[in-house]
Design a protein around this motif. Structure first.
Motif, short mmCIF file in Angstrom:
data_model
loop_
_atom_site.label_atom_id
_atom_site.label_comp_id
_atom_site.label_asym_id
_atom_site.label_seq_id
_atom_site.Cartn_x
_atom_site.Cartn_y
_atom_site.Cartn_z
N UNK A 48 113.37 -18.60 64.20
CA UNK A 48 111.91 -18.55 64.08
C UNK A 48 111.50 -17.08 64.01
N UNK A 49 110.51 -16.80 63.21
CA UNK A 49 110.03 -15.44 63.03
C UNK A 49 109.19 -15.04 64.23
N UNK A 50 109.66 -14.02 64.94
CA UNK A 50 109.04 -13.57 66.19
C UNK A 50 107.55 -13.26 66.03
N UNK A 51 107.17 -12.55 64.98
CA UNK A 51 105.77 -12.19 64.78
C UNK A 51 104.87 -13.41 64.66
N UNK A 52 105.35 -14.44 64.00
CA UNK A 52 104.56 -15.67 63.85
C UNK A 52 104.50 -16.46 65.15
N UNK A 53 105.59 -16.44 65.91
CA UNK A 53 105.61 -17.08 67.23
C UNK A 53 104.60 -16.39 68.14
N UNK A 54 104.63 -15.06 68.16
CA UNK A 54 103.70 -14.30 68.99
C UNK A 54 102.25 -14.54 68.57
N UNK A 55 101.99 -14.56 67.27
CA UNK A 55 100.64 -14.75 66.76
C UNK A 55 100.05 -16.10 67.16
N UNK A 56 100.90 -17.08 67.40
CA UNK A 56 100.43 -18.41 67.77
C UNK A 56 100.51 -18.65 69.28
N UNK A 57 100.90 -17.63 70.02
CA UNK A 57 100.89 -17.71 71.48
C UNK A 57 101.89 -18.67 72.08
N UNK A 58 103.03 -18.85 71.41
CA UNK A 58 104.01 -19.82 71.93
C UNK A 58 105.33 -19.16 72.34
N UNK A 59 105.31 -17.85 72.55
CA UNK A 59 106.54 -17.13 72.89
C UNK A 59 107.27 -17.72 74.09
N UNK A 60 106.52 -18.11 75.10
CA UNK A 60 107.16 -18.65 76.31
C UNK A 60 107.54 -20.12 76.18
N UNK A 61 107.20 -20.73 75.05
CA UNK A 61 107.44 -22.16 74.86
C UNK A 61 108.52 -22.47 73.84
N UNK A 62 109.20 -21.46 73.32
CA UNK A 62 110.21 -21.69 72.30
C UNK A 62 111.38 -22.47 72.89
N UNK A 63 111.79 -23.50 72.19
CA UNK A 63 112.87 -24.37 72.65
C UNK A 63 114.20 -23.62 72.76
N UNK A 64 115.05 -24.13 73.61
CA UNK A 64 116.37 -23.55 73.80
C UNK A 64 117.14 -23.53 72.49
N UNK A 65 117.93 -22.50 72.33
CA UNK A 65 118.84 -22.34 71.19
C UNK A 65 118.18 -21.96 69.88
N UNK A 66 116.85 -21.86 69.83
CA UNK A 66 116.20 -21.37 68.62
C UNK A 66 116.16 -19.85 68.73
N UNK A 67 116.73 -19.21 67.74
CA UNK A 67 116.86 -17.76 67.75
C UNK A 67 115.63 -17.12 67.13
N UNK A 68 115.08 -16.14 67.82
CA UNK A 68 113.92 -15.41 67.30
C UNK A 68 114.41 -14.18 66.54
N UNK A 69 113.81 -13.96 65.36
CA UNK A 69 114.17 -12.80 64.54
C UNK A 69 112.90 -12.07 64.13
N UNK A 70 113.04 -10.76 63.96
CA UNK A 70 111.93 -9.97 63.43
C UNK A 70 112.06 -9.92 61.91
N UNK A 71 111.21 -9.12 61.27
CA UNK A 71 111.25 -9.08 59.80
C UNK A 71 112.58 -8.53 59.28
N UNK A 72 113.17 -7.61 60.01
CA UNK A 72 114.49 -7.10 59.61
C UNK A 72 115.53 -8.22 59.69
#
Length: 98
Positions: A58-82
């Motif tokens: 999941x794209x970290x910036x989009x996760x942050x923008x939607x306020x769900x950073x603390x709710x991301x399910x286990x094993x889903x890897x967060x990545x930045x634009x790089x």
């Protein structure tokens, strides 16, 4: 192959169509409203097995923008634009599910 999903599971069935189509070497990157599927307790249970295999990002910036950073399910890897670019380079071909 890299598959990007940018729609919420509450809006369209793009994620389900993607999961039904991908092969064993494909990965999924959730972007834009698609990151809603990364949250625990959504209709994203279809991702559980793929995430356990390390095949869901999941794209970290989009996760942050939607306020769900603390709710991301286990094993889903967060990545930045790089990390997004790295996935495109690693998998060569990208398919967008709209």
């Amino acid at each position: 192959m890299l598959h990007t999903v940018n729609k919420s599971v509450f809006e369209r069935n793009s994620l389900q169509s993607c999961v039904n189509t991908i092969d064993d070497t494909s990965v999924i990157l959730l972007i834009e409203d698609g990151v809603i599927s990364a949250a625990k307790n959504t209709k994203s249970s279809v991702l559980a097995d793929l995430a356990a295999q390390g095949r869901v990002y999941a794209l970290q910036g989009d996760v942050d923008a939607r306020g769900i950073s603390s709710k991301v399910a286990d094993n889903i890897k967060l990545v930045d634009y790089e990390g997004f670019v790295d996935l495109v380079v690693e998998h060569g071909t990208a398919v967008s599910w709209l």
